[in-house]
Every structure is written in structure tokens, then in C-alpha cells.
Write an enzyme that holds these catalytic residues in place. Structure first.
Site, PDB file in Angstrom:
ATOM      1  CE  LYS A  20       3.732 -14.247   8.473  1.00  0.00           C
ATOM      2  NZ  LYS A  20       2.684 -15.253   8.203  1.00  0.00           N
TER       3      LYS A  20
ATOM      4  CE  LYS B  72       9.106  -6.824  -3.314  1.00  0.00           C
ATOM      5  NZ  LYS B  72       7.973  -7.063  -2.385  1.00  0.00           N
TER       6      LYS B  72
ATOM      7  CE  LYS C 232       1.219  -5.214   3.515  1.00  0.00           C
ATOM      8  NZ  LYS C 232       1.582  -6.066   2.388  1.00  0.00           N
TER       9      LYS C 232
HETATM   10  P1  ADP Z   1       4.450  -5.618   0.100  1.00  0.00           P
HETATM   11  O1  ADP Z   1       5.691  -5.912  -0.175  1.00  0.00           O
HETATM   12  O2  ADP Z   1       3.709  -4.229  -0.026  1.00  0.00           O
HETATM   13  O3  ADP Z   1       4.111  -6.280   1.686  1.00  0.00           O
HETATM   14  P2  ADP Z   1       2.986  -8.232  -0.654  1.00  0.00           P
HETATM   15  O4  ADP Z   1       4.156  -9.022  -0.065  1.00  0.00           O
HETATM   16  O5  ADP Z   1       2.022  -8.232   0.412  1.00  0.00           O
HETATM   17  O6  ADP Z   1       3.627  -6.613  -0.761  1.00  0.00           O
HETATM   18  O7  ADP Z   1       2.807  -8.652  -1.964  1.00  0.00           O
HETATM   19  C1  ADP Z   1       1.529  -9.078  -2.361  1.00  0.00           C
HETATM   20  C2  ADP Z   1       1.679  -9.520  -3.876  1.00  0.00           C
HETATM   21  O8  ADP Z   1       2.214  -8.463  -4.761  1.00  0.00           O
HETATM   22  C3  ADP Z   1       2.947 -10.377  -4.153  1.00  0.00           C
HETATM   23  O9  ADP Z   1       2.407 -11.510  -4.987  1.00  0.00           O
HETATM   24  C4  ADP Z   1       4.118  -9.707  -4.744  1.00  0.00           C
HETATM   25  O10 ADP Z   1       4.952 -10.685  -5.787  1.00  0.00           O
HETATM   26  C5  ADP Z   1       3.262  -8.667  -5.505  1.00  0.00           C
HETATM   27  N1  ADP Z   1       4.406  -7.500  -5.278  1.00  0.00           N
HETATM   28  C6  ADP Z   1       4.377  -6.783  -4.324  1.00  0.00           C
HETATM   29  N2  ADP Z   1       5.300  -5.792  -4.481  1.00  0.00           N
HETATM   30  C7  ADP Z   1       5.843  -5.801  -5.797  1.00  0.00           C
HETATM   31  C8  ADP Z   1       6.599  -5.124  -6.564  1.00  0.00           C
HETATM   32  N3  ADP Z   1       7.516  -4.205  -6.153  1.00  0.00           N
HETATM   33  N4  ADP Z   1       6.789  -5.484  -7.898  1.00  0.00           N
HETATM   34  C9  ADP Z   1       6.285  -6.502  -8.269  1.00  0.00           C
HETATM   35  N5  ADP Z   1       5.298  -7.316  -7.453  1.00  0.00           N
HETATM   36  C10 ADP Z   1       4.935  -6.886  -6.167  1.00  0.00           C
END
Ligand code: ADP
Ligand code: TRP
Length: 321
Positions: A110, A189, A192
Site C-alpha cells: 500500500k 483476471k 475492479k
Molecule cells: P478486485 O481484484 O476487483 O479488487 P478484491 O481484491 O476486492 O477484487 O477481491 C475480493 C474477493 O473476490 C477476493 O476474495 C478475491 O479472491 C475474489 N476475486 C476477485 N476477483 C476475482 C477473480 N477475477 N476471480 C476469482 N476471484 C476473484
């Protein structure tokens, strides 16, 4: 089994979150003792806008309830409604060597991304440990980035227990390796942060279709047999299908009678239908925020009882009058 999940309210949820985290979590409430809370004290470490943080907290509560958190089965609350964790956070700080926090990847990442290196960010893992330990959590489902935080929690609990006896339960992290990484519209992948997500709650079917139309696919001309193996549309559609339905879709790809446009339309229908009930519930909760507040307040009351009982033991052990 007592399971705790903490949610950082960070805005719109996407299909990757749904299949990667939310659906497996919501399924747990059928067989386990599930506790779920919105970690708004943690969000404070990176939030700059008070109104937005309040809004995101409510939105997350509404989204999770709409997607299936059942307050009759799961204890669901907002972290700041159970401030007892802040007292435990302070007490645990004494059992947290500086070196332990200095090794935290999440803090270093971070700061490298430009988040100001303040004390809240640095001590974030201690508050997370308090969340986990205050309720004798046995399992913590997490994404890979949070494993280290659960390990640090164990370190703090062990240090404390060594001094005062077996007061804290040692939690274990659970990473769901069965869930494949869900691709976004560009095949990377879904995240957001990459502007490649398909949101769970799109306002209209038309907007959802537009987003699905942006999925990158190969450019095999109509009339030719299409490959489904590396096709992002297929990868996303298959999340909604059972084995028989997957075979049918594979046949459609091979037949050469349909183009990618047809499969994008099919994917839109699958997503729209899967989330129909959740959309209805969401509209209901958005119109009835008082009901959402009541649910959260009931959850907080249940949690406070548990937290107060644990804190009585902890305070006594360390010598707080
Ligand atoms: P982002 O990558 O959109 O910021 P987060 O890190 O907030 O998503 O992820 C929140 C949860 O969703 C985590 O437990 C993560 O493992 C799951 N997750 C996020 N993106 C994916 C993906 N593309 N495939 C599978 N699981 C995901
Ligand atoms: N740090 C977690 C995340 O960013 C959120 C969280 C806070 C949490 N406290 C927790 C998760 C306790 C599990 C248990 O995702």
C-alpha cells in the site's frame, strides 16, 4: 465450525467477486456458524471521503443481503458497531513485535502505491487480529493477499496465550483454491482495478449486453467451427452451467452455425437470470434502508454479547480493573 469473513466495502461488486468469494461464502451459512461484518474501521485507513465511506458501508450491506446473507443464519454487522474490538486491538498491540508488522506485505504494497504511511495503516493487522480473536474464530476464508494477516493473528494469540493461558483460539486461514481465476472482458483476471469487470448489479439489461459485447474474442468468421477452450465468453458462461449444459454449449461452438455475438447474448441472459432474485431483493432493501439498519443492529447486539464476554476474560487476565 465458527467462521469469520470481513468485507472491505469498496464499491461495485463484479462477477469475479461473486464466484470467487461471495457465492462460496453464502453457501457456508447452510452448514457452519458464519459471522460476517463490514470492516469500516479498516476502510478508514484508505478512505478520504466521509460521506462516501458511509454510503459504501450501506451499499455493501445491501449487496450482501441481496445476494443471500440470511440474518437468521448468519450474524451480520458493521465493525464500528462493536467497538470492543478497539480495546482488544490495544491490548494485542503489546503482543505484536514491531518486526512482525514491519514484515507485512500488504502494508509495504500500500505504501508503495502511495497510501500515506500512517500508524493506522501500519497497525491494520492488529485490528484484524482483534476481529478474529474476539470471537474465537476457527476458520477465516481469505484471498491470498490476506493469508499473512491470519498468520500474524496466530503469532499474537500464541504470544498472549504463552503468558496468560489458553485464552485465544488459534484461527486458520482457508483459501478456496477450487475457484479458478475468473477472466474479465479482456481475458486478464477480472478486477475492479483493471477496468475489465462485469458488475453484478447493472442498471439495465441493455447495459449488461453492451458490457458483454466488449468481451474480446477471436475473429473466426461466421460459418466456421469456433474454439471454446480459450474463449472468454465460454469461460464466463460455463460458471453458470452444469456439465450437461456445458456440453451443449460446446456443441453450439463446434456447429459453426452461430457466431460470438450469439454467445455474448447467451452470456448476458445467463447473468441476468442468475441475479434476478438478488436484483429484486436489492430494490427492496434500497427502498427500505431502515430494515437494513435493523438487521445490522441486531447483528451488532449479538456480537456485543460475545465480545463483552470475551473481553471480561481478557481484561481480567491482563489486569485491567
Ligand atoms: P478486485 O481484484 O476487483 O479488487 P478484491 O481484491 O476486492 O477484487 O477481491 C475480493 C474477493 O473476490 C477476493 O476474495 C478475491 O479472491 C475474489 N476475486 C476477485 N476477483 C476475482 C477473480 N477475477 N476471480 C476469482 N476471484 C476473484
Ligand atoms: N483485511 C481484510 C480485507 O482487506 C478485511 C478484514 C478485516 C478481515 N478484518 C477481518 C477479514 C477479519 C477476515 C477477518 O479483505
Amino acid at each position: 465450525m465458527r467462521i469469520l469473513t470481513g468485507i472491505q466495502a469498496s464499491g461495485k461488486l463484479h462477477i469475479g467477486n461473486y464466484f470467487g468469494a461471495m457465492k462460496p461464502m453464502i453457501e457456508l451459512q447452510e452448514s457452519e456458524e458464519l459471522f460476517t461484518f463490514i470492516a469500516n474501521y479498516h476502510s478508514l485507513t484508505t478512505s478520504k471521503d466521509a460521506k462516501l465511506l458511509k454510503q459504501l458501508t450501506m451499499d455493501a450491506a445491501i449487496d450482501y443481503l441481496s445476494l443471500g446473507i440470511d440474518p437468521n443464519k448468519t450474524t451480520f454487522w458493521v465493525q464500528s458497531d462493536v467497538p470492543q474490538v478497539l480495546e482488544l486491538y490495544w491490548i494485542l498491540s503489546k503482543f505484536t513485535p514491531m518486526g512482525l508488522l514491519e514484515r507485512a506485505h500488504s502494508y509495504k504494497d500500500k505504501v508503495a502505491k502511495g497510501v500515506p504511511a500512517n500508524h493506522a495503516l501500519f497497525s491494520y493487522p492488529v485490528l484484524m487480529a482483534a476481529d478474529i480473536l474476539i470471537l474465537d474464530t476457527e476458520r477465516v476464508p481469505v484471498g491470498k493477499d490476506q493469508i499473512q494477516h491470519v498468520e500474524m493473528t496466530r503469532d499474537m494469540a500464541i504470544k498472549f496465550n504463552n503468558e496468560y493461558g489458553e485464552i485465544f483460539t488459534l484461527p486458520e486461514h482457508v483459501v478456496n483454491d477450487n475457484v479458478a481465476t475468473i477472466p474479465g472482458i479482456d481475458g486478464q483476471k477480472m478486477s475492479k482495478s483493471y477496468d475489465n469487470a462485469i458488475d453484478i448489479f447493472m442498471e439495465t439489461e441493455k447495459k449488461l449486453q453492451k458490457r458483454c459485447n466488449k468481451i474480446i474474442s477471436s475473429s473466426t468468421p461466421m460459418g466456421e467451427s469456433l474454439e471454446y477452450e480459450d474463449c472468454n465468453i465460454y469461460a464466463l458462461a460455463s460458471l453458470f452451467l452444469d456439465e450437461g449444459e456445458k456440453s451443449q454449449l460446446q456443441e453450439r461452438y463446434k456447429s459453426g452455425k452461430e457466431g460470438y455475438g450469439h454467445f455474448k447474448k447467451y452470456l448476458k441472459e445467463l447473468i441476468w437470470e442468475e441475479l434476478a432474485e438478488a436484483r429484486e431483493k436489492r430494490a427492496y432493501y434500497l427502498n427500505n434502508p431502515d430494515i437494513v439498519r435493523d438487521i445490522l443492529s441486531d447483528g451488532a447486539k449479538k456480537m456485543q454479547k460475545i465480545a463483552n464476554a470475551k473481553m471480561a476474560i481478557v481484561r481480567d487476565a491482563v489486569g485491567i480493573l
